[in-house]
Design a protein around this motif. Structure first.
Motif, PDB file in Angstrom:
ATOM      1  N   THR A   1       0.870  -1.181   0.000  1.00  0.00           N
ATOM      2  CA  THR A   1       0.000   0.000   0.000  1.00  0.00           C
ATOM      3  C   THR A   1       0.900   1.221   0.000  1.00  0.00           C
ATOM      4  N   TRP A   2       0.397   2.283  -0.588  1.00  0.00           N
ATOM      5  CA  TRP A   2       1.125   3.558  -0.605  1.00  0.00           C
ATOM      6  C   TRP A   2       0.087   4.649  -0.417  1.00  0.00           C
ATOM      7  N   LYS A   3       0.314   5.498   0.579  1.00  0.00           N
ATOM      8  CA  LYS A   3      -0.655   6.554   0.912  1.00  0.00           C
ATOM      9  C   LYS A   3      -2.068   5.984   1.057  1.00  0.00           C
ATOM     10  N   GLY A   4      -2.149   4.838   1.695  1.00  0.00           N
ATOM     11  CA  GLY A   4      -3.452   4.266   2.019  1.00  0.00           C
ATOM     12  C   GLY A   4      -4.124   3.491   0.901  1.00  0.00           C
ATOM     13  N   LEU A   5      -3.423   3.318  -0.222  1.00  0.00           N
ATOM     14  CA  LEU A   5      -4.019   2.593  -1.361  1.00  0.00           C
ATOM     15  C   LEU A   5      -3.258   1.307  -1.651  1.00  0.00           C
ATOM     16  N   PHE A   6      -3.971   0.194  -1.700  1.00  0.00           N
ATOM     17  CA  PHE A   6      -3.358  -1.038  -2.210  1.00  0.00           C
ATOM     18  C   PHE A   6      -3.112  -0.866  -3.702  1.00  0.00           C
ATOM     19  N   PHE A   7      -2.066  -1.501  -4.209  1.00  0.00           N
ATOM     20  CA  PHE A   7      -1.799  -1.494  -5.644  1.00  0.00           C
ATOM     21  C   PHE A   7      -2.022  -2.896  -6.189  1.00  0.00           C
ATOM     22  N   ARG A   8      -2.971  -3.011  -7.115  1.00  0.00           N
ATOM     23  CA  ARG A   8      -3.271  -4.266  -7.820  1.00  0.00           C
ATOM     24  C   ARG A   8      -3.541  -5.414  -6.845  1.00  0.00           C
ATOM     25  N   LEU A   9      -4.321  -5.117  -5.826  1.00  0.00           N
ATOM     26  CA  LEU A   9      -4.613  -6.139  -4.812  1.00  0.00           C
ATOM     27  C   LEU A   9      -5.191  -7.410  -5.442  1.00  0.00           C
ATOM     28  N   ASP A  10      -6.166  -7.258  -6.342  1.00  0.00           N
ATOM     29  CA  ASP A  10      -6.810  -8.443  -6.925  1.00  0.00           C
ATOM     30  C   ASP A  10      -5.810  -9.286  -7.713  1.00  0.00           C
TER      31      ASP A  10
ATOM     32  N   GLN B   1       0.103   3.534   6.317  1.00  0.00           N
ATOM     33  CA  GLN B   1      -0.346   4.037   5.008  1.00  0.00           C
ATOM     34  C   GLN B   1       0.515   3.419   3.901  1.00  0.00           C
ATOM     35  N   ASP B   2       1.818   3.298   4.203  1.00  0.00           N
ATOM     36  CA  ASP B   2       2.776   2.730   3.237  1.00  0.00           C
ATOM     37  C   ASP B   2       3.227   1.392   3.809  1.00  0.00           C
ATOM     38  N   ALA B   3       2.703   0.318   3.240  1.00  0.00           N
ATOM     39  CA  ALA B   3       2.919  -0.986   3.884  1.00  0.00           C
ATOM     40  C   ALA B   3       3.374  -2.065   2.909  1.00  0.00           C
ATOM     41  N   TYR B   4       4.086  -3.009   3.466  1.00  0.00           N
ATOM     42  CA  TYR B   4       4.513  -4.239   2.786  1.00  0.00           C
ATOM     43  C   TYR B   4       3.611  -5.310   3.380  1.00  0.00           C
TER      44      TYR B   4
END
Ligand code: PLP
Length: 303
Positions: A39-48, A86-89
């Motif tokens: 996630t970056w700034k609270g948004l997952f990227f390509r979660l699905d 917000q920025d997570a692995y």
């Protein structure tokens, strides 16, 4: 307590409480399917896409995952939310678990163990080094062949990657790039590799994880009107490239400026590599392929 929240045995716990049994085959045999999303700034990227690849990895190595795609998305969102990041692995994994009954050895009778966690975002190359670029070392250790461990299924068989990375560090480089047994470029510990020659981008097509960031590079390159070709390339193609970069969930698109101690081009990140890197972060921050952590949780709470 250090930062992070994990989901273990059906419960959310602090990072320091996230433990598994020494009798779990995930521990004793690296018998695990996993994936990492960020996630970056609270948004997952390509979660699905990550969850889909995770389930394909588990099925590919014949580990039964106890949760479906929608539940996994919720668990990952919950870990990240509870960790306050917000920025997570964000990692999800399923181990083969323990033999049932204990002491038996039939791999068809085990209890898979599902784990997930969210910790602060991880960079393969620290962001302050992006402007100078990564120094890579084409290691003598070959990548495990797909015929033995299929790299498309994200797995913990990191013996080759770890050995190569230690060789790279011994050589004074930042990261290793491995070749396949047939002598073609493959990938590195946690990333895919790209090089640019005469305005065309090339990336290894076999013996690699089909990275989600790699897929993203194909999309970004199309957007800027540059062709990407996937195939079998000799290591010299990377050594003689105009520019190069690596791609990973752990860091996005990161320029490579040295290969085996020699600079590429003028030794600075290539213009195209930098443009793709900037575009990647700008589009992510604008919500491209994004899912907001709070929206994912809200959809569950109203469901
Ligand atoms: N190759 C390997 C061996 C990896 O472990 C990873 C990522 O963790 C990658 C490539 C990059 O894949 P992605 O872009 O999906 O993170």
């Amino acid at each position: 307590m250090s930062e992070g929240v994990a989901f273990v045995d059906g419960h959310y716990v602090g990072r320091d409480e996230a433990k598994i049994s020494v009798f779990d085959l995930g521990f004793s045999r690296s018998d695990v399917a996993y994936d990492v999303v960020s996630t970056w700034k609270g948004l997952f990227f390509r979660l699905d896409d990550h969850v889909e690849r995770f389930l394909a990895s588990a099925a590919g190595v014949r580990i039964r995952c106890p949760y479906g795609a929608a539940e996994i998305g919720q668990i990952l969102a919950e870990c990240t939310f509870r960790a306050g990041l917000q920025d997570a692995y964000v990692e999800v994994l399923v181990t083969r678990g323990q033999f049932q009954p204990p002491g038996s050895r039939d791999l068809r009778h085990t209890t898979p163990n599902f784990i997930a966690y969210a910790v602060p975002y991880v960079w393969i190359l620290p962001p302050e080094l992006h402007a100078s670029g990564a120094h890579v070392w084409i290691a003598p250790t070959p990548r495990i062949p797909d015929a033995a461990v299929d790299a498309r299924y994200k797995n913990f068989h990191w013996g080759d990657l770890t050995r190569a990375q230690l060789q790279a560090l011994d050589a004074g480089a930042d990261v290793a790039v491995l070749s396949s047994l047939s002598g073609h470029l493959s990938e590195g510990p946690g990333f895919n590799v790209f090089f640019v020659k005469d305005r065309t981008i090339y990336t290894p097509g076999t013996n690699v994880l089909r990275g989600i960031t790699r897929r993203t590079v194909f999309e970004l390159a199309a957007e800027v009107g540059v062709e990407v070709e996937a195939g079998d390339y000799e290591p010299d193609r990377l050594r003689e490239a105009d520019e190069a970069f690596m791609s990973s969930t752990a860091g996005g698109i990161m320029p490579i400026t040295q290969v085996d101690g020699r600079s590429l081009g003028d030794g600075k990140p290539g213009a195209l590599s930098w443009r793709l890197r900037e575009l990647y972060w700008a589009k992510r921050e604008a919500g491209w392929h994004g899912a907001r952590i709070t929206d994912l949780l809200a959809s569950r709470r109203t469901a």
